[in-house]
Design a protein around this motif. Structure first.
Motif, PDB file in Angstrom:
ATOM      1  N   TYR A 227       0.801  -1.227   0.000  1.00  0.00           N
ATOM      2  CA  TYR A 227       0.000   0.000   0.000  1.00  0.00           C
ATOM      3  C   TYR A 227       0.837   1.282   0.000  1.00  0.00           C
ATOM      4  CZ  TYR A 227      -4.222  -2.727   0.977  1.00  0.00           C
ATOM      5  OH  TYR A 227      -5.280  -3.594   0.892  1.00  0.00           O
ATOM      6  N   PHE A 228       2.057   1.222   0.545  1.00  0.00           N
ATOM      7  CA  PHE A 228       2.783   2.464   0.812  1.00  0.00           C
ATOM      8  C   PHE A 228       4.194   2.495   0.221  1.00  0.00           C
ATOM      9  CE2 PHE A 228       0.182   1.765   4.829  1.00  0.00           C
ATOM     10  CZ  PHE A 228      -0.882   2.554   4.405  1.00  0.00           C
ATOM     11  N   ARG A 229       4.455   1.692  -0.775  1.00  0.00           N
ATOM     12  CA  ARG A 229       5.815   1.628  -1.331  1.00  0.00           C
ATOM     13  C   ARG A 229       6.323   3.001  -1.742  1.00  0.00           C
ATOM     14  NH1 ARG A 229       7.340   1.184  -6.516  1.00  0.00           N
ATOM     15  NH2 ARG A 229       5.192   0.724  -7.158  1.00  0.00           N
ATOM     16  N   LYS A 230       5.472   3.830  -2.328  1.00  0.00           N
ATOM     17  CA  LYS A 230       5.892   5.151  -2.789  1.00  0.00           C
ATOM     18  C   LYS A 230       5.891   6.198  -1.675  1.00  0.00           C
ATOM     19  CE  LYS A 230       4.286   4.424  -7.541  1.00  0.00           C
ATOM     20  NZ  LYS A 230       3.389   4.919  -8.627  1.00  0.00           N
ATOM     21  N   ASN A 231       5.354   5.828  -0.519  1.00  0.00           N
ATOM     22  CA  ASN A 231       5.256   6.784   0.588  1.00  0.00           C
ATOM     23  C   ASN A 231       6.430   6.679   1.556  1.00  0.00           C
ATOM     24  OD1 ASN A 231       2.370   5.503  -0.059  1.00  0.00           O
ATOM     25  ND2 ASN A 231       2.106   7.690   0.334  1.00  0.00           N
ATOM     26  N   MET A 232       7.220   5.604   1.421  1.00  0.00           N
ATOM     27  CA  MET A 232       8.345   5.378   2.335  1.00  0.00           C
ATOM     28  C   MET A 232       9.603   5.990   1.736  1.00  0.00           C
ATOM     29  SD  MET A 232       7.496   1.516   3.742  1.00  0.00           S
ATOM     30  CE  MET A 232       7.311   0.720   2.145  1.00  0.00           C
ATOM     31  N   LEU A 233       9.926   7.189   2.172  1.00  0.00           N
ATOM     32  CA  LEU A 233      11.044   7.940   1.610  1.00  0.00           C
ATOM     33  C   LEU A 233      12.310   7.723   2.428  1.00  0.00           C
ATOM     34  CD1 LEU A 233       9.221  11.317   0.881  1.00  0.00           C
ATOM     35  CD2 LEU A 233       9.461   9.326  -0.618  1.00  0.00           C
TER      36      LEU A 233
END
Length: 367
Positions: A227-233
């Motif tokens: 769900y959050f691959r692009k949200n984990m910076l």
């Protein structure tokens, strides 16, 4: 407290089980080195391989030739003389590695763990504030220094580029989601719901290192990745906090990082959470700091409640007094120096202090 100096031929060791522990120590190390006290990193290479690999990779990038790296497995059959060992908690792995032991707290929450019997192992406990000092002090071993890791926050030693970039592009609130790991983690109960919120907010996600590297957390890690691959910076905690308007978390010690940074903080709940706080099922209970703080903060069980908490209609409590009492008694960016003073003072002591007989008696019986 003035600077305490120490004559120290052998290094002060700093025990790591994850790279996060270096962040806990680095400002203490800097203050000790400023006093001419040598330091070394002691990495635990006998724990789960994923943690060892993560630490080794981190230390290669760190490139600190002034900090020798000692492997725990080697120390047990080829001892190196350490004047003192600093660690975040007791484990039998560190017993007998140094004549002086100091605890550097790595966070708050899970009081059944953090305030437990093993604190008697330590000659000094570096406490953030009165909340912990009052609960773990034995014969004066708990010392008030503040939170050395947050020296970087107070001295603005973090990369502001993420906050600046999001501020330029800002069309909706920035929300940082930072769950804990294990049974008290909100990911299995909230991941899909929070994903639906992404059309309304800019969502940043910071995973606990336990979620990232513990084998038993594979399902939670897969869920977060889904769900959050692009949200984990790849940004530091402080860069993420600086960028965030709100922090959403659960039973994590990150609650107190968010409060320390002055962020509006929302706590997630779910059906089945309450039983986890009873009968010693987890390291938290209803009296633990991560639960008692709920009397001050908005707690939500549904997306509708979360939207309400994120709206302008939410009344936010004034947490200044709480920050001083629980998060950091000083908040001045000098906690690392005070921690170094405590360590220097312990290095200058000789023999067993008769005033601390209770502490030494407990240690003989327990360890």
């Amino acid at each position: 407290m003035g600077k305490q100096m120490a004559n120290c031929a052998h290094p002060v060791g700093f025990y790591l089980e994850t790279s996060f522990h270096y962040e806990v120590y680095k400002n203490i190390i800097a203050a000790l080195q400023e006093r001419g006290i040598p330091c070394a990193l002691v990495i635990s290479d006998v724990i789960q391989p994923a943690f060892v690999s993560e630490m080794v990779s981190f230390l290669k990038k760190l490139a600190r030739p002034d900090l020798p790296i000692l492997r725990l497995s080697t120390l047990h059959y080829q001892p190196v003389s350490l004047s003192c060992l600093v660690s975040p908690y007791y484990t039998p792995l560190i017993k007998n590695l140094a004549p002086i032991n100091v605890r550097a707290m790595y966070g708050l929450a899970k009081d059944r763990w953090g305030h437990a019997w093993w604190n008697a192992f330590y000659d000094g406990i570096l406490c953030y504030a009165m909340h912990t000092q009052q609960r773990v002090n034995i014969a004066g071993n708990a010392r008030l220094v503040g939170n050395p890791r947050f020296d970087d926050w107070h001295n603005r030693r973090w990369d502001p580029s993420l906050a600046e970039m999001l501020a330029r592009q800002k069309t909706r609130p920035v929300v940082l989601y930072a769950p804990t790991f294990g049974e008290l983690c909100s990911l299995p109960h909230w991941a899909e719901t929070l994903n639906r919120l992404q059309s309304e907010v800019t969502l940043l996600v910071k995973l606990h290192h336990g979620t990232q590297f513990r084998a038993e957390e594979a399902k939670s890690l897969a869920l977060a990745t889904r769900y959050f691959r692009k949200n984990m910076l790849p940004a530091s905690s402080f860069s993420l906090l600086a960028a965030a308007d709100y922090v959403i978390t659960d039973n994590s010690g990150f609650i107190f990082d968010a409060l320390h940074a002055g962020k509006k903080t929302i706590l997630l709940e779910w059906a089945g959470l309450a039983p986890l706080l009873h009968n010693q099922r987890t390291l938290s209970d209803s009296h633990s700091t991560d639960q008692t703080v709920r009397q001050f903060l908005p707690c939500v069980n549904s997306l509708a409640q979360l939207r309400q908490a994120l709206s302008d209609r939410q009344t936010w409590p004034e947490m200044e007094a709480y920050r001083w009492q629980v998060c950091d008694a000083f908040q001045d960016g000098k906690a690392g120096e005070r921690a170094a003073d405590v360590i220097s003072e312990l290095l200058n002591q000789s023999g067993v202090d008769g005033d601390h007989f209770l502490l030494h008696s407990l240690r003989e019986r327990l360890f």
